[in-house]
Write an enzyme that holds these catalytic residues in place. Structure first.
Site, short mmCIF file in Angstrom:
data_model
loop_
_atom_site.label_atom_id
_atom_site.label_comp_id
_atom_site.label_asym_id
_atom_site.label_seq_id
_atom_site.Cartn_x
_atom_site.Cartn_y
_atom_site.Cartn_z
N GLU A 261 1.84 -1.51 6.00
CA GLU A 261 2.54 -1.60 4.61
C GLU A 261 1.86 -1.39 3.32
O GLU A 261 1.71 -2.39 2.71
CB GLU A 261 3.57 -2.82 4.74
CG GLU A 261 4.36 -3.16 5.83
CD GLU A 261 4.71 -4.76 5.80
OE1 GLU A 261 4.33 -5.57 4.99
OE2 GLU A 261 5.48 -5.06 6.58
N PRO A 262 1.14 -0.25 3.12
CA PRO A 262 0.35 -0.08 2.00
C PRO A 262 1.10 0.25 0.89
O PRO A 262 1.84 0.86 0.83
CB PRO A 262 -0.55 1.28 2.71
CG PRO A 262 0.34 1.93 3.22
CD PRO A 262 1.13 0.91 4.14
N CYS A 330 3.39 -10.98 -29.07
CA CYS A 330 3.04 -12.15 -29.58
C CYS A 330 2.61 -12.94 -28.55
O CYS A 330 3.02 -14.05 -28.55
CB CYS A 330 4.01 -12.47 -30.57
SG CYS A 330 4.38 -11.57 -31.99
#
Ligand code: LLP
Length: 400
Positions: A261-262, A330
Site C-alpha cells: 500500500e504505497p 500565528c
C-alpha cells in the site's frame, strides 16, 4: 525527473501562489519502478490515497493500473467516484464504528479489520459469506519517527499478534472467511529488513488461516527528501520477499499474493508547493523569510520535523545565504532553520519539494486562511484540478 524552475515559474504566473503542482509522469515512473522490481512476484499495489486524494490524481492512478487503499469510507466513495472497481479498492480501517465496515461490505470492497470487537461484529453479521482481512500489529519498530511508527507494541493500530488465540476463537466461532493478513509498520522505512521481519511474523501465523489468499505488507517505503537521500531499494526488497517465500512454502499449499500500500512512494516526489516571499526580517542572529503559506498548507515540517528541500526559483544565481523560512500563521510555523538558499528578496518564489504526499491532504483553514489551488501537469499540459479557496468557502457550512 522533476519539473524545471522555468515550468514552475510559468505555473505560478498562470495560477498564482501558493500553489500545489503535481507531475503525473513522476507518479507513473514510480509505479513502474514497483511493477518492474516485482515482475517475478505475484503482487498487487494499492495506492494509499490518504497521501493525496484529489480525484484527478486518483483517476491517473487508476489509469496506470494501480489499485487503491482507503482509510475511511469517504476515501472509498472517492475511489468509486474516480472510476475504480470494487475489486481494486481496499479499505484498511482503524478505530472506526462498525457501521462503516457494513457500508464498505455493501459496496463490495476488500476490507481489513483492525479490532477484535469489529471482527466479532463482522462474524455475527456476515459469518463466512464475505471474505475479509485482518490487520495485525506485528510488534515491530519501523518508520522514520515515532509519530509515523505504527507496528510497535504500544501502537493503537491493528490487533496485537499476541492475541492470536482470541482471533482464532472468533474465526472458529463465526466460521470467518479470512482472505488477507495485513501489517503496516510505519512510514519512511528505508531498511528492507523491516518488511522481511514483518513477513517472518506473518509466516508464523499463516498456517492457522486455511483460506488465506494474500498477505498485505502495507506501505511506508522511504522516499528521498534531502539531496543524497535514497529511497527504499525496490529490487532488493523484491529479492528478499521472494527468498522469504521460497524459504517458507505455505503449509496450506495455497499460493499467496503479496499486497503493498504505497502512499509517499507514488506521490511525494510528484508534488511541489510554490510560495511567495511576503517579508524579509533581519535580526541580530537570523534572517527570517516570511512566505504566503504556513502550517495550514504544509504541516509536515512542524508536525514531524520533516525536512523539505526548498529552492528560490526567482534568483537561482543569487549568492547563497542562511535563512529561517517561516509561515504567516500565528504559531511558530517554521519550515526550515539555518537553510542555505540563493539570496531571497521580497516577491521571490520559493518552492518546496516532496509536497505531493500529506501536503495538501493535511492542510486546513487555520487562521481563516484559504487553501491553495492544485494543478496537475500531464502530457505536457497543466490543468487546474482544484480551484483556490475563496472567502465564501470559509462561511460555507456556517449557520448565518
Ligand atoms: N497503509 C496504511 C495502513 C497506512 O496507515 C499508511 C500510512 C500507508 C499504507 C501509506 O504509508 P506511506 O507509504 O505513505 O508511508 N502523514 C505522515 C505519514 C503517515 C502515514 C499514515 N499511514 C507523513 O507525512 O510523514
Amino acid at each position: 525527473m522533476s519539473l524545471s524552475h522555468q515550468q514552475l515559474n510559468t505555473l505560478a504566473t498562470e495560477f498564482g501562489t501558493p500553489l500545489y503542482v503535481y507531475d503525473a509522469a513522476h507518479i507513473t515512473a514510480q509505479y513502474q519502478k514497483l511493477t518492474n522490481a516485482f515482475a517475478k512476484t505475484d503482487t498487487k499495489f494499492f495506492y494509499a490515497c490518504k497521501a493525496l486524494t484529489n480525484i484527478n490524481i486518483l483517476k491517473h492512478i487508476n489509469s496506470i493500473g494501480c489499485n487503491v487503499d482507503c482509510s475511511s469510507i469517504n476515501e472509498v466513495k472517492l475511489a468509486f467516484f474516480a472510476g475504480f472497481e470494487a475489486k481494486n479498492i481496499l479499505y484498511t480501517s482503524n478505530g472506526i464504528h462498525f457501521s462503516e465496515i457494513e457500508e464498505a461490505q455493501s459496496l463490495g470492497v476488500h476490507i481489513n479489520i483492525d479490532s477484535l470487537s469489529n471482527l466479532e461484529k463482522f462474524g455475527q453479521k456476515f459469518g463466512h459469506s464475505y471474505p475479509v482481512g485482518i490487520r495485525l500489529r506485528p510488534n515491530i519498530m519501523g518508520g522514520g519517527n515515532l509519530k509515523v511508527s505504527t507496528g510497535h507494541d504500544k501502537s493503537k493500530f491493528g490487533i496485537p499478534v499476541d492475541q492470536l488465540d482470541k482471533i482464532l476463537a472468533l474465526v472458529s466461532q463465526y466460521n470467518l472467511h479470512i482472505q488477507n493478513l495485513h501489517i503496516h509498520t510505519g512510514s519512511d522505512i528505508k531498511d528492507v529488513d523491516i518488511f522481511v521481519k514483518g513477513i517472518e511474523v506473518l509466516f508464523d501465523i499463516i498456517p492457522f488461516f486455511k483460506e488465506l489468499e494474500s498477505i498485505d505488507l502495507g506501505g511506508g517505503f522511504k522516499v528521498p527528501y534531502k539531496d543524497g537521500d535514497t529511497e527504499t531499494d525496490m529490487p532488493l526488497l523484491a529479492q528478499k520477499v521472494n527468498e522469504a517465500f521460497s524459504n517458507h512454502p505455505n503449509p496450506n499449499g495455497k499460493h499467496l499474493q503479496v499486497w503493498f500500500e504505497p502512499g509517499k512512494f507514488l506521490v511525494s516526489g510528484a508534488g511541489y508547493l510554490i510560495t511567495e516571499v511576503n517579508v524579509i526580517k533581519e535580526n541580530a542572529t537570523t534572517t527570517f523569510v516570511g512566505i504566503n503559506s504556513g502550517l495550514n498548507h504544509l504541516i509536515r515540517p512542524m508536525f514531524y520535523d520533516a525536512y523539505h528541500k526548498i529552492e528560490n526559483i526567482s534568483n537561482p544565481a543569487g549568492s547563497a545565504k542562511k535563512y529561517a523560512v517561516t509561515g504567516y500563521i500565528c504559531e511558530t510555523d517554521t519550515f526550515a532553520w539555518d537553510r542555505k538558499l540563493h539570496e531571497v528578496r521580497e516577491g521571490d518564489l520559493l518552492v518546496f519539494y516532496n509536497a505531493g504526499a500529506y501536503g495538501f491532504e493535511m492542510s486546513s483553514n487555520f487562521n481563516s486562511r484559504l487553501k491553495p489551488a492544485e494543478v496537475l501537469v500531464k502530457d505536457g499540459k497543466a490543468q487546474l484540478i482544484r480551484r483556490r479557496d475563496e472567502f465564501e468557502d470559509l462561511l460555507k457550512n456556517q449557520v448565518l
